[in-house]
Each structure stands twice: as C-alpha cells, then as structure tokens.
Design a protein around this motif. Structure first.
Motif, short mmCIF file in Angstrom:
data_model
loop_
_atom_site.label_atom_id
_atom_site.label_comp_id
_atom_site.label_asym_id
_atom_site.label_seq_id
_atom_site.Cartn_x
_atom_site.Cartn_y
_atom_site.Cartn_z
N LEU A 37 -25.39 118.86 42.99
CA LEU A 37 -24.72 117.69 43.52
C LEU A 37 -23.43 118.14 44.06
O LEU A 37 -22.85 117.81 45.18
CB LEU A 37 -24.32 116.53 42.33
CG LEU A 37 -25.42 115.82 41.53
CD1 LEU A 37 -24.80 115.21 40.48
CD2 LEU A 37 -26.26 115.46 42.52
N LEU A 167 -30.18 113.21 45.33
CA LEU A 167 -29.11 112.42 44.28
C LEU A 167 -27.75 112.47 44.96
O LEU A 167 -26.99 111.51 44.92
CB LEU A 167 -29.34 112.78 43.13
CG LEU A 167 -28.49 112.09 42.01
CD1 LEU A 167 -28.67 110.47 42.03
CD2 LEU A 167 -28.60 112.79 40.66
N ALA A 168 -27.57 113.71 45.44
CA ALA A 168 -26.14 113.86 46.07
C ALA A 168 -25.59 112.78 47.25
O ALA A 168 -24.59 112.29 47.13
CB ALA A 168 -25.80 115.31 46.35
N LEU A 171 -25.25 109.43 45.96
CA LEU A 171 -23.92 109.20 45.25
C LEU A 171 -22.71 109.13 46.19
O LEU A 171 -21.82 108.41 45.99
CB LEU A 171 -23.97 110.39 44.20
CG LEU A 171 -24.72 110.07 43.04
CD1 LEU A 171 -24.47 111.34 42.15
CD2 LEU A 171 -24.46 109.05 42.15
N SER A 175 -20.98 105.85 46.16
CA SER A 175 -19.70 105.77 45.21
C SER A 175 -18.67 106.76 45.81
O SER A 175 -17.60 106.81 45.19
CB SER A 175 -19.94 106.12 43.88
OG SER A 175 -20.63 107.40 43.72
N TRP A 179 -16.41 110.49 42.53
CA TRP A 179 -17.43 110.15 41.48
C TRP A 179 -18.56 111.25 41.70
O TRP A 179 -19.08 111.52 40.47
CB TRP A 179 -18.03 108.72 41.67
CG TRP A 179 -17.30 107.63 41.14
CD1 TRP A 179 -16.71 106.71 41.66
CD2 TRP A 179 -17.24 107.40 39.64
NE1 TRP A 179 -15.80 105.83 40.75
CE2 TRP A 179 -16.29 106.35 39.37
CE3 TRP A 179 -17.34 108.04 38.63
CZ2 TRP A 179 -15.78 105.75 38.32
CZ3 TRP A 179 -17.09 107.62 37.18
CH2 TRP A 179 -16.29 106.53 37.19
N THR A 180 -18.73 111.70 42.51
CA THR A 180 -20.01 112.74 42.71
C THR A 180 -19.65 114.07 41.80
O THR A 180 -20.33 114.59 40.89
CB THR A 180 -20.28 113.22 44.01
OG1 THR A 180 -20.70 111.81 44.82
CG2 THR A 180 -21.61 113.96 44.15
N ILE A 183 -19.43 113.34 38.29
CA ILE A 183 -20.68 113.30 37.31
C ILE A 183 -20.97 114.90 37.06
O ILE A 183 -21.87 115.11 36.14
CB ILE A 183 -21.70 112.61 38.15
CG1 ILE A 183 -21.39 111.34 38.39
CG2 ILE A 183 -23.17 112.80 37.73
CD1 ILE A 183 -22.29 110.35 39.31
#
Length: 435
Positions: A37, A167-168, A171, A175, A179-180, A183
């Motif tokens: 991420l 997913l990165a 995100l 967001s 936030w990435t 996480i």
C-alpha cells in the motif's frame, strides 16, 4: 482419490507444528500487504506532487543501493546477534518511517524530498527484516517442512502483489494518502506480534562480527558452495532475460490495447500464477532432486516468456485485432493469451523459488545463513532491474515482441547448459543437503 486431491494442495503442516512460525507468517503477510500500500501510494503521491514519471521512477532507483547494502549488512547482523532482536529493531525503523509519512500527510507537510528519504529508509529497513526473518525459519520448523514453508511464502507474495497495488489505488482514490499510510501503520502492528512472541534465536556455531571480514567470510563460503552459487546464477539469468514488466505500459498502449487496464491485468497475472502454484504445491514438497527441479522450473519459465513473445509477435502482425487497437478497443483474444503465458511464467518462477529458498535454508549452516540471505536479497532485487534495462534497451532498438522472444530462448539454452556442466547440482538430494 480424496487423499490424492488433498496431497496436491499446499502443505499446511508448518502451521500445525509451529505456532511461532504461524504467527510470524500471519504478521509478515499482513505487514507485506501494508507495505505494498505504501509503495504504491508513494509513487502516486510523487506523481501528484511533481507530475513527472521520471520522479516516480527515481523512487525505486533511489532505494536500490541502500536496499542492497542494508540486505548485506542485515545478513551480517543476523549472523552475529539475536535474530529476533535484529528483526524487531529493523521493523521498528520501518514502523517509525511509515508513521512519519502518515503524520506528514495528515498535516499536509509532505514534500518530494520527504517522500524520497522515507521510501529509502523503508526499503533499507525492510531488507534487514527480510534477511533476519528468513534466517529464523529453519529454527522454527523441521527440515522436511521447509519446502512447505517456502510455498506458504509464495502465498504471501501472491497476496501482496495481487492485492496491494489494487487496494492502494482504491484507498488513495477514495480516502486519500493520509488514510492509506495510516492503514499500513496499523497492519504493521501484526509484524511486531509475530516477531515479539518468538523466542530468542541466536546464531549457532562460530560468530563473526559485522564488518568487512564477515562479508569476506560469506563470499568465501559462496565460492565453495557450488550448488548455492549456481542457483543464484540461474535466477539472475531468468530475471535478466525474462522480466518484461517494464514493457507492459507500451504493450497496453501500442500492441494489445486496453491501456493502463491491460498493464494492470498483465502484471497481476504473474502474481496470480505464483499464488495458484503455491496453492497446489503439495507435490513440490516431495521432490528430493531439487537441483533438477530448479532447472526444469526455470526452463518452463523461459518457455512461458518465449510464448509471451510469440503472442506479442502475433499482435504486431494484427492477428485477432479490431480495426483500431487502443485503450478503448483492446485485442481481447491476444490479451487472454498473454495473461495465460504470464500466469504460467509466474507459476514456474514460484516453483523455482520454492526449491531455491529451500536449498538455501536447508544446505547453508546456521552460522552463515543470514549473510547468504543478504546475498539472496541482492540477487532478487538486482535481477529484475537489470532485466528492465535489457528489455527496455532491446525493445527500443528492435520491437516490443523481440526481448521476451529472444530472452526465453536464452534462458532455456543457458540454464540447460550450465546445469549439464554441474553434475553435483543435478544430483542434489534434499534428504542430504550439500551447499
């Protein structure tokens, strides 16, 4: 028949015999996903700040030399001190740098130089964690389960490479960067759980303090260890001549169509092949002649890369193509064919990695295992980057389809020749591991 089917699935006995290995595997998998991420988010963040693809490419290049040096030094540390402590300290550095990234992003204080500096720190610290953590594995599980442990590592890598970048992107889009990064900070806590609960694991045998003499001692061992040295050479050949990922953006734009989506699908297909081969890796753990296993897996890898080059050649000839090949009009038939060849390449490379990793863990004495893991990191990190240079230069001088076509032939020819010239490597027996 039911037993036969079960035997073909991944061997989960390392989880059963070693709760410590299980905790470390879970922690490494979650932390690795979080690390992906951050890697992808930093690249996207850099592009947002600069609008320059060169600046983005420099993120990977800037961290290469520190990663190699840290891997070598981390291996020396793992051979001189408690490996659990070495891994924990390096993980703490990674955690702190990621936390600082998140703080800067939340405060909107991030700059280009902060991103470069913290990505370098992350890369270097992670190399030390990897060298120490891999050196720990043979102390947690029996030797006959090392292939199964390596296959579980393939599952980890598949999850990271398939899930992390996608997913990165989601995100960051939904967001934002803060936030990435946050996480990733949370996911990294699982790595501490896996490492903190380990017992003290000090190296066995003669201890050489970190420094030039320790590094020389590692190289002297490698000169004597013909089987380990040859498998490093074979992997460098495979990655140098069979790593066409640098061509994927141009392939998606010019040959197969589909643009960035095709680029992402081609990249993910390699990871998917690795993941599936680990999932069905039961028979791999029962292979004793692992030197021949490495040879055959890498030759299969070369064949798959050759097939990928043929698919690209067909695209260059206009086979199955719509009237105009572009981002909106992809050549679906040949994209599917390319995905299958790359998935086969990922599967073959993963099988080779299972054998190679098992050989290093089983055949290398504990007193020098950390340094050999450091050299392994250099091979794994350096090979694909040399491969990107080979593919990029040759494609510029010829055509996009030529580097994988030639590379596949070179891999199969060189690997078969070198193994035939090494009877000891052919006769390597996992029941009696000799470096």
């Amino acid at each position: 028949m039911a037993r036969l089917r079960r035997d073909h699935f991944i061997d989960l006995r390392p989880f059963q015999v070693s709760p410590a290995f299980t905790r470390m595997w879970i922690g490494s998998t979650l932390a690795g996903l979080g690390g992906q991420l951050t890697i992808v988010a930093i690249m996207l963040h850099m592009f947002d700040l600069t609008g320059s693809t060169f600046a983005v490419s420099m993120v990977a290049f800037a961290g290469l030399v520190p990663m190699i040096l840290a891997g070598l030094y981390g291996g020396m540390l793992a051979d001189a001190f408690d490996r659990r402590r070495v891994a924990l300290i390096a993980a703490t550095v990674t955690f702190a740098s990621t936390l600082l990234l998140a703080i800067l992003a939340w405060g909107q204080l991030e700059t280009v130089w902060w991103l470069y500096a913290l990505s370098i720190v992350n890369s270097a610290a992670n190399s030390i964690v990897m060298a120490a953590r891999q050196s720990i594995v043979p102390r947690l599980i029996p030797r006959d389960l090392l292939p199964a442990a390596s296959a579980l590592g393939g599952i980890t890598m598949g999850i990271m490479v398939m899930g992390g970048p996608a997913l990165a992107g989601v995100l960051v889009a939904v967001s934002g960067y803060a936030w990435t990064y946050t996480i990733d900070v949370v996911l990294m806590l699982s790595l501490f759980l896996g490492l903190w609960t380990l017992p003290s694991i000090k190296p066995e045998g003669e201890i050489v303090r970190p420094g030039l003499e320790s590094l020389k001692d590692g190289w002297r061992f490698l000169k004597r260890a013909g089987n380990i040295r040859l498998q490093f050479i074979l992997d460098i050949i495979a990655m140098t001549f069979g790593h066409p990922i640098a061509l994927f953006p141009a392939i998606g734009a010019l040959l197969l169509g589909g643009g960035p989506i095709t680029t992402g699908v081609l990249t993910a297909s390699i990871a998917a092949g690795a993941f599936l081969s680990s999932l069905f890796s039961g028979p791999v753990g029962r292979v004793r002649r692992q030197g021949l296993g490495i040879e055959r897996a890498i030759i299969a890898y070369g064949g798959a890369i050759l097939a990928f080059g043929l698919v690209l050649g067909a695209a260059a000839l206009g086979w199955f193509a719509p009237e105009t090949v572009d981002a909106a009009s992809p050549n679906v038939v040949l994209i599917i064919a390319a995905v299958l060849t790359l998935a086969a390449a990922g599967a073959a490379d993963n099988v080779s990695a299972i054998f190679r990793n098992t050989m290093v863990l089983a055949a290398v004495p504990d007193s020098i295992r950390g340094r050999l893991q450091g050299i392994f990191i250099v091979v794994v990190a350096g090979g694909p980057r040399v491969g990107a240079l080979y593919a990029g230069v040759l494609a510029t001088a010829t055509a996009l389809w030529f580097p994988p076509l030639l590379g596949g032939l070179v891999i199969m020819g060189l690997v078969a020749t070198l193994v035939r010239l090494s009877p000891r490597f052919q006769d390597y027996d996992a029941a009696n591991p000799v470096p």
